[in-house]
Design a protein around this motif. Structure first.
Motif, PDB file in Angstrom:
ATOM      1  N   UNK A   1       2.485   2.051  -7.703  1.00  0.00           N
ATOM      2  CA  UNK A   1       2.995   2.226  -6.345  1.00  0.00           C
ATOM      3  C   UNK A   1       2.777   0.967  -5.512  1.00  0.00           C
TER       4      UNK A   1
ATOM      5  N   UNK B   1       2.666  -2.091  -6.528  1.00  0.00           N
ATOM      6  CA  UNK B   1       3.636  -3.111  -6.920  1.00  0.00           C
ATOM      7  C   UNK B   1       5.022  -2.745  -6.402  1.00  0.00           C
ATOM      8  N   UNK B   2       5.332  -1.466  -6.471  1.00  0.00           N
ATOM      9  CA  UNK B   2       6.643  -1.029  -5.997  1.00  0.00           C
ATOM     10  C   UNK B   2       6.816  -1.396  -4.530  1.00  0.00           C
ATOM     11  N   UNK B   3       5.822  -1.054  -3.738  1.00  0.00           N
ATOM     12  CA  UNK B   3       5.909  -1.373  -2.310  1.00  0.00           C
ATOM     13  C   UNK B   3       5.793  -2.873  -2.094  1.00  0.00           C
TER      14      UNK B   3
ATOM     15  N   UNK C   1       6.450  -5.437  -4.054  1.00  0.00           N
ATOM     16  CA  UNK C   1       7.544  -6.286  -4.501  1.00  0.00           C
ATOM     17  C   UNK C   1       8.728  -6.161  -3.563  1.00  0.00           C
ATOM     18  N   UNK C   2       8.729  -5.092  -2.814  1.00  0.00           N
ATOM     19  CA  UNK C   2       9.781  -4.954  -1.808  1.00  0.00           C
ATOM     20  C   UNK C   2       9.403  -5.680  -0.526  1.00  0.00           C
ATOM     21  N   UNK C   3       8.177  -5.446  -0.094  1.00  0.00           N
ATOM     22  CA  UNK C   3       7.755  -6.034   1.177  1.00  0.00           C
ATOM     23  C   UNK C   3       7.515  -7.534   1.060  1.00  0.00           C
TER      24      UNK C   3
END
Lengths: 225, 225
Positions: free
Chosen positions: B69, B71-73, B75-77
């Motif tokens: 989670x 990394x998911x957030x 890599x977006x931010x």
DNA sequence: AATGCGCTAATCCAAAGGGATTATGTGGAG
DNA sequence: CTCCACATAATCCCTTTGGATTAGCGCATT
């Protein structure tokens, strides 16, 4: 016992370069060489199983029969043999097809030119297919770019809730994604728009974003739609 | 200039071990450490972009918010940051999810314990994500086992102009999709936020929608991303 | 009984968004 | 040259959001 190796490449110079490299190390034995996939399969047919190579270094681009087809056939006919692609190409499509065809490893020539032997030794020790970093990176990108997708989930996975969103929050995220206003969400779910808003803000907190647009972008990008 | 590193692990001992390893080499600078994904994101939020780490070493299993989670957030931010998973687990599902979430590399602790620094240096030199051989092998098996399939991306030759959007409008739509505010768009394109807004409203007209969220939904649905 | 969590709801305030309109400069098509 | 499409910019007005806070209710765990 020595590792029995076969080399398949259409260029005689490549064959001898690789052969020389390997023979400089003890523990390798060149089983045979072949000029293309067809040649390889024919030579395999003449061998008795105890003479099979344990590793085949296979070029990709070859006349008559290319490396992909050769591996596809070879991995079916001689499944005990490990097929390692050894090529200068790093085209995604080729990588993917070669792997699907049954390649056990995939090395870029320039990356491993000095190190084929070491790589093969390592492979023989831990049973892990050798993969050049560049190739691994390409594969990783394949996965990331959604050009590749998980098809089957195996066991009854507990299907983890993304970002620890509660069921209600996921429900509301779905409506959010459809572009609904707080009041519309509230009406749809028979709750106060204030509550809808509260849920949405809670979602923002869990996603670490602070606007609808960002939440949607994140949701779409990470596929938690 | 030194490589700026952040370390995210719930075990203080792990953090200091890794930190020590890296600091024994010149060229590394420990930006900050965090105990879990949430902690990491919060610390990132307090940084100005020039203080962002260039690499984040991220444990997978953590309380509060796990590595996937995070990394998911992240890599977006913070898309400029490279996320390298550094864990003891090699579960296929986890590997796949972490990669999908945007991991740039994936190292097994035991494989790289002595060599984290070297791996990172290599990564910085050739821009290739570090992947442990064991992980690469697992990924290769994923592909081979048909748990993964190539999804053909269809590229239309005609390059249709979607909804008669002008070039400028498409440009702005792209920024809109990233969740940017009018003022951010204006700043990015060196135009007044008012103008940015005008463009956005024009886009709404052409798409027959009347909010950002709806525009994004339509954009994603119609694939004009 | 007490604690924690999720769902519900409300309020205040400031910021951002949406709609409508007007205006200027530019470049291309007629 | 004039017309028109496009990009630019601004203003007014109202609605919607985002952020912070408070609080009651139900349910499960302890």
């Amino acid at each position: 016992m020595p590792v029995r190796i076969a080399i398949v490449d259409d260029k005689a110079s490549n064959r001898s370069i690789i052969k020389d490299k390997l023979l400089r190390h003890a523990g390798f034995e060149i089983c045979f060489t072949a000029e293309n996939g067809k040649d390889f399969l024919e030579k395999m047919k003449d061998l008795s199983p105890e003479d099979y190579p344990s590793v085949v270094l296979m070029d990709l681009e070859m006349p008559e029969m290319d490396g992909v087809d050769a591996v596809a056939a070879g991995s079916y006919l001689y499944p005990s043999v490990k097929y390692v692609m050894l090529t200068i190409f790093d085209d995604e499509e080729k990588i993917f097809r070669a792997i699907k065809a049954g390649a056990f490893g995939y090395l870029l020539k320039e990356e491993s030119a000095e190190n084929i032997a070491g790589t093969l030794i390592q492979m023989n020790e831990n049973g892990v297919g050798p993969i050049s970093p560049g190739i691994a990176h390409k594969i990783l990108q394949l996965v990331q770019n959604n050009t590749v997708s998980l098809v089957q989930k195996k066991t009854s996975e507990k299907e983890k809730t993304p970002f620890n969103l509660t069921e209600r929050e996921q429900e509301i995220l779905k409506l959010l994604i459809q572009g609904m206003l707080y009041k519309e969400i509230g009406h749809k779910l028979d709750i106060s728009p204030n509550t809808a808003k509260k849920h949405v803000l809670n979602i923002y907190g869990k996603l670490h974003v602070n606007s609808k647009a960002q939440a949607l972008a994140l949701a779409y990008e990470k596929g938690l739609i």
